[in-house]
Design a protein around this motif. Structure first.
Motif, PDB file in Angstrom:
ATOM      1  N   ALA A 486      72.222  -5.816  27.333  1.00 59.79           N
ATOM      2  CA  ALA A 486      71.667  -6.892  26.505  1.00 59.79           C
ATOM      3  C   ALA A 486      72.385  -6.970  25.158  1.00 59.79           C
ATOM      4  N   ARG A 487      72.781  -5.807  24.602  1.00 63.36           N
ATOM      5  CA  ARG A 487      73.517  -5.808  23.329  1.00 63.36           C
ATOM      6  C   ARG A 487      74.882  -6.483  23.489  1.00 63.36           C
ATOM      7  N   ILE A 488      75.567  -6.174  24.601  1.00 63.76           N
ATOM      8  CA  ILE A 488      76.875  -6.802  24.837  1.00 63.76           C
ATOM      9  C   ILE A 488      76.711  -8.313  24.992  1.00 63.76           C
ATOM     10  N   ALA A 489      75.690  -8.710  25.740  1.00 61.01           N
ATOM     11  CA  ALA A 489      75.424 -10.142  25.915  1.00 61.01           C
ATOM     12  C   ALA A 489      75.140 -10.799  24.566  1.00 61.01           C
ATOM     13  N   GLY A 490      74.447 -10.062  23.688  1.00 65.51           N
ATOM     14  CA  GLY A 490      74.141 -10.584  22.362  1.00 65.51           C
ATOM     15  C   GLY A 490      75.387 -10.794  21.520  1.00 65.51           C
ATOM     16  N   ILE A 491      76.350  -9.883  21.631  1.00 71.53           N
ATOM     17  CA  ILE A 491      77.611 -10.014  20.893  1.00 71.53           C
ATOM     18  C   ILE A 491      78.333 -11.287  21.319  1.00 71.53           C
ATOM     19  N   ILE A 492      78.421 -11.489  22.623  1.00 73.41           N
ATOM     20  CA  ILE A 492      79.111 -12.674  23.144  1.00 73.41           C
ATOM     21  C   ILE A 492      78.362 -13.946  22.738  1.00 73.41           C
ATOM     22  N   ARG A 493      77.025 -13.872  22.772  1.00 74.42           N
ATOM     23  CA  ARG A 493      76.208 -15.036  22.412  1.00 74.42           C
ATOM     24  C   ARG A 493      76.407 -15.400  20.935  1.00 74.42           C
ATOM     25  N   LYS A 494      76.481 -14.396  20.073  1.00 75.10           N
ATOM     26  CA  LYS A 494      76.636 -14.641  18.637  1.00 75.10           C
ATOM     27  C   LYS A 494      78.012 -15.209  18.284  1.00 75.10           C
ATOM     28  N   SER A 495      78.981 -15.026  19.151  1.00 74.57           N
ATOM     29  CA  SER A 495      80.319 -15.566  18.868  1.00 74.57           C
ATOM     30  C   SER A 495      80.344 -17.087  18.959  1.00 74.57           C
ATOM     31  N   ASN A 496      79.333 -17.659  19.678  1.00 75.03           N
ATOM     32  CA  ASN A 496      79.263 -19.112  19.883  1.00 75.03           C
ATOM     33  C   ASN A 496      80.511 -19.659  20.581  1.00 75.03           C
ATOM     34  N   LYS A 497      81.106 -18.817  21.408  1.00 72.44           N
ATOM     35  CA  LYS A 497      82.300 -19.237  22.141  1.00 72.44           C
ATOM     36  C   LYS A 497      82.035 -19.238  23.634  1.00 72.44           C
ATOM     37  N   ASP A 498      82.704 -20.154  24.320  1.00 74.77           N
ATOM     38  CA  ASP A 498      82.647 -20.184  25.779  1.00 74.77           C
ATOM     39  C   ASP A 498      83.637 -19.143  26.285  1.00 74.77           C
ATOM     40  N   ILE A 499      83.112 -18.067  26.866  1.00 75.51           N
ATOM     41  CA  ILE A 499      83.973 -16.950  27.250  1.00 75.51           C
ATOM     42  C   ILE A 499      84.992 -17.358  28.313  1.00 75.51           C
ATOM     43  N   LYS A 500      84.644 -18.347  29.128  1.00 71.61           N
ATOM     44  CA  LYS A 500      85.596 -18.822  30.143  1.00 71.61           C
ATOM     45  C   LYS A 500      86.779 -19.528  29.489  1.00 71.61           C
ATOM     46  N   GLU A 501      86.495 -20.279  28.433  1.00 72.44           N
ATOM     47  CA  GLU A 501      87.580 -20.944  27.710  1.00 72.44           C
ATOM     48  C   GLU A 501      88.448 -19.929  26.978  1.00 72.44           C
ATOM     49  N   VAL A 502      87.815 -18.908  26.412  1.00 62.62           N
ATOM     50  CA  VAL A 502      88.570 -17.849  25.735  1.00 62.62           C
ATOM     51  C   VAL A 502      89.515 -17.171  26.707  1.00 62.62           C
ATOM     52  N   ALA A 503      89.033 -16.941  27.924  1.00 56.62           N
ATOM     53  CA  ALA A 503      89.841 -16.257  28.942  1.00 56.62           C
ATOM     54  C   ALA A 503      91.072 -17.058  29.346  1.00 56.62           C
ATOM     55  N   GLN A 504      91.022 -18.370  29.150  1.00 55.51           N
ATOM     56  CA  GLN A 504      92.160 -19.215  29.522  1.00 55.51           C
ATOM     57  C   GLN A 504      93.302 -19.130  28.517  1.00 55.51           C
ATOM     58  N   THR A 505      92.976 -18.754  27.274  1.00 51.91           N
ATOM     59  CA  THR A 505      94.000 -18.789  26.226  1.00 51.91           C
ATOM     60  C   THR A 505      94.305 -17.424  25.606  1.00 51.91           C
ATOM     61  N   ALA A 506      93.315 -16.548  25.590  1.00 50.17           N
ATOM     62  CA  ALA A 506      93.503 -15.260  24.913  1.00 50.17           C
ATOM     63  C   ALA A 506      94.082 -14.207  25.847  1.00 50.17           C
ATOM     64  N   HIS A 507      94.708 -13.208  25.245  1.00 47.53           N
ATOM     65  CA  HIS A 507      95.288 -12.091  25.997  1.00 47.53           C
ATOM     66  C   HIS A 507      94.636 -10.805  25.498  1.00 47.53           C
ATOM     67  N   ILE A 508      94.273  -9.937  26.423  1.00 46.39           N
ATOM     68  CA  ILE A 508      93.658  -8.669  26.041  1.00 46.39           C
ATOM     69  C   ILE A 508      94.733  -7.701  25.563  1.00 46.39           C
ATOM     70  N   SER A 509      94.602  -7.274  24.327  1.00 44.12           N
ATOM     71  CA  SER A 509      95.519  -6.255  23.797  1.00 44.12           C
ATOM     72  C   SER A 509      94.757  -4.936  23.709  1.00 44.12           C
ATOM     73  N   LEU A 510      95.448  -3.852  23.990  1.00 46.98           N
ATOM     74  CA  LEU A 510      94.809  -2.533  24.022  1.00 46.98           C
ATOM     75  C   LEU A 510      95.500  -1.626  23.008  1.00 46.98           C
ATOM     76  N   ASP A 511      95.495  -2.052  21.751  1.00 39.55           N
ATOM     77  CA  ASP A 511      96.218  -1.331  20.708  1.00 39.55           C
ATOM     78  C   ASP A 511      95.439  -0.130  20.183  1.00 39.55           C
ATOM     79  N   HIS A 512      94.129  -0.256  20.109  1.00 42.13           N
ATOM     80  CA  HIS A 512      93.300   0.841  19.602  1.00 42.13           C
ATOM     81  C   HIS A 512      93.002   1.809  20.749  1.00 42.13           C
ATOM     82  N   ALA A 513      92.954   3.099  20.441  1.00 39.66           N
ATOM     83  CA  ALA A 513      92.735   4.116  21.478  1.00 39.66           C
ATOM     84  C   ALA A 513      91.440   3.882  22.243  1.00 39.66           C
TER      85      ALA A 513
END
Length: 596
Positions: A486-513
């Motif tokens: 529920a906390r993770i869902a809350g983080i995504i909800r508070k971003s006010n972003k459509d996660i599917k749209e984000v997935a179309q343009t953003a790239h996952i970077s794994l810079d932090h350990a």
């Protein structure tokens, strides 16, 4: 565990030309090639495992010391384990899975860091096969109690895991709905109820349980009643309309009661009682006698199994049939009619001896084919204990706790806890949950808590049932996991972003350990599935999802998500975590909560 085929036959359920193997399987293949190249005259399997210390890498090959020990003293043998490890390293084939050059540590451990690009491309496609899972299996005319809990939810989780892996899975509820006890019960009803068998047109399970206990007491104490009860069995099995109609009412009442509990637990299962196999018993026994497989013993017909002292009785001295007969007929039907390639029987550990006998007799009779036999497993489990370390019982009567009462209490306790937290939330200006939301959350959390508390244990061991522990907000519990999701869902909800749209343009970077550690655990989901099915151990799923939540917490503490330049990348990592968490919930039969 009794098995008619080695556990390695899991490969037929988890491999196709299209399927990408698990990370561990891929690495084992790479090191297998290196071992054969470096030491062609030594037969040894690659020992690849995840590292305990992430600073040393992601995986480790641990063959060097064992190989050195086997070759020590021979001509041309390496001087020490590190020299063995160096030879393995030099023979490694090219692979995109490993990032850079593996390193040596200690006396010869080879540490491997996986390529992040390779990790992001992992997929899992499992071939569709046919499996039968036999679980739950309560007895008609008796209420389901806490003793039925383990078979029901362990079997359901195994079935869910097989189904997720693309296996065509038949879920069977092998209900005890036939035999001497029904003649005993029906005869007692005929003699004690006003109007006899015609005295009522419906039955209640609670009444039937009382009647069953009374009929059993009479059967044990009154020889005349015992004779009449056995005659009633004959009349029932011969199709006497009055007796058959009463038996159907008894079965219907029990089925309604069982289905209500299955609905609450979100368990779907096909009712196929012992009576379903009844027409198969006589032909099977006659065939086994004719072929010389069944022998006479004190008037009964039995099958001896090499290595086991007690034979399997398939016909009693009075001509009746028992569990052995039904289980042999069941085995034949599932292998030859259902075409099952994997049979799984989920019962308490105390029945392991019986199933060894059944499977052994099945081999001797040719029911289990010698060539390409199906995999057959008895999934045994321990007892549910009270805090006193004894079988969990009610305080007043000392009887087994009714399963419906246990579920009711779990739900009620969750409702009280949520109501208390709601009061604090409202005082702080938070949003109030509706009555419908409260009902849903308390049900999901209560039933999920009961399931998770059972499934997180090694199934072969006993465990103590404790409501306070299973509802702990900070421990390894379903409640903790549901709040984490529920906390993770809350983080995504508070971003006010459509996660599917984000997935179309953003790239996952794994810079932090911590980002990389979380991603690495996510891609090990497929390994967890393999471990779960090889060992038939649902606790592998609970261990994985608990570790997943811990990796996420470490990531969230070290990597702020909202308002950062890496926001989109980290939102996608949050969503990936939530997706895997939800899939684990689904395998465990627990529904996710998005707001609590």
């Amino acid at each position: 565990m009794a098995s008619a085929a080695p556990a390695q036959t899991l490969g037929q359920f988890t491999s196709t030309a299209k399927r990408v193997p698990s990370v561990r399987t891929d690495l084992a293949g790479v090191f297998s090639t290196a071992l054969r190249t470096a030491f062609p005259n030594v037969d040894i399997q690659p020992a690849v495992a995840a590292t305990n210390n992430r600073d040393h890498g992601d995986y480790q090959c641990n063959n060097a010391m064992a190989l050195f020990g086997r070759m020590k003293g021979k001509e041309g043998a390496p001087k020490n384990p590190r020299e063995v490890a160096t030879a393995i390293l030099n023979a490694l084939p090219d692979t995109t899975a490993i990032d850079g050059t593996p390193t040596l540590a200690g006396p010869g451990f080879i540490n491997i860091k996986l390529s992040s690009a390779w990790l992001s491309e992992r997929i899992q496609i499992l071939v569709k096969q046919r499996a039968v899972v036999d679980f739950s299996s309560p007895n008609v005319a008796k209420e389901m109690h806490v003793g039925h809990l383990r078979s029901t939810i362990i079997g359901d989780t195994i079935a869910r895991t097989l189904e997720f892996c693309g296996v065509d899975t038949l879920r069977i509820n092998h209900v005890g709905d036939w035999g001497t006890q029904f003649g005993m019960l029906i005869q007692h009803i005929a003699e004690t109820r006003p109007g006899g068998l015609q005295g009522t047109t419906t039955e209640e399970v609670s009444d039937l349980q009382t009647l069953y206990k009374a009929s059993k007491a009479r059967f044990d104490a009154e020889e005349d009643f015992k004779a009449r009860a056995r005659e009633a069995v004959t009349r029932l099995q011969s199709g006497d309309p009055e007796f058959l109609e009463t038996w159907k009412r008894i079965c219907e009442a029990s089925r309604n009661e069982f289905d209500a509990i299955y609905h609450r637990l979100d368990v779907h299962i096909l009712w196929r009682g012992e009576s379903w196999y009844n027409p198969r018993l006589t032909p099977l026994v006659e065939e086994l006698i004719e072929r010389g497989i069944a022998e006479e013993s004190e008037g009964a017909k039995v099958i001896t199994v090499e290595g086991l002292k007690t034979p399997l009785m398939i016909r009693k001295s009075d001509g009746g049939y028992g569990y052995g007969t039904t289980d042999m007929a069941t085995l034949a039907q599932r292998i030859h009619d259902e075409k099952a390639e994997w049979l799984i029987y989920v019962t308490d550990e105390g029945q392991s001896g019986h199933f060894k006998l059944v499977f052994g007799a099945g081999k001797r009779a040719g029911i289990i084919p010698a060539k390409n036999p199906p995999r057959i497993d008895h999934v045994g489990f321990g007892l549910v204990l009270g805090q006193d370390g004894k079988r969990i019982r009610t305080r007043d009567s000392g009887a087994a706790v009714r399963l419906v009462e246990l579920l009711d209490e779990a739900k009620a306790r969750c409702a009280a806890s949520i109501k208390e937290r709601q009061e604090t939330t409202i005082e702080r200006g938070g949003e109030e949950l509706s009555a419908e939301e409260m009902e849903n959350i308390s049900s999901v959390m209560g039933y999920g808590a009961v399931k998770y508390a059972d499934l997180k244990n090694n199934r072969a061991t006993n465990y103590k049932f404790n409501f306070d522990e299973m509802l702990d907000l900070k421990g390894n519990t379903a409640v903790y996991m549901l709040y984490a999701h529920a906390r993770i869902a809350g983080i995504i909800r508070k971003s006010n972003k459509d996660i599917k749209e984000v997935a179309q343009t953003a790239h996952i970077s794994l810079d932090h350990a911590s980002e990389r550690a979380l991603a690495l655990h996510i891609v090990r989901f497929t390994e967890m599935l393999e471990d779960t099915l090889v060992e038939l151990a649902p606790n592998r799923i609970t261990e994985y999802v608990y570790e997943l939540s811990n990796y996420f917490n470490t990531f969230y503490v070290g990597c702020k998500v909202l308002g950062e330049k890496e926001e989109d990348s980290r939102l996608l990592l949050c969503e990936a975590t939530a997706m895997i968490m939800r899939q684990c919930f689904q395998l465990l039969g627990i529904k996710p909560l998005y707001r609590i």
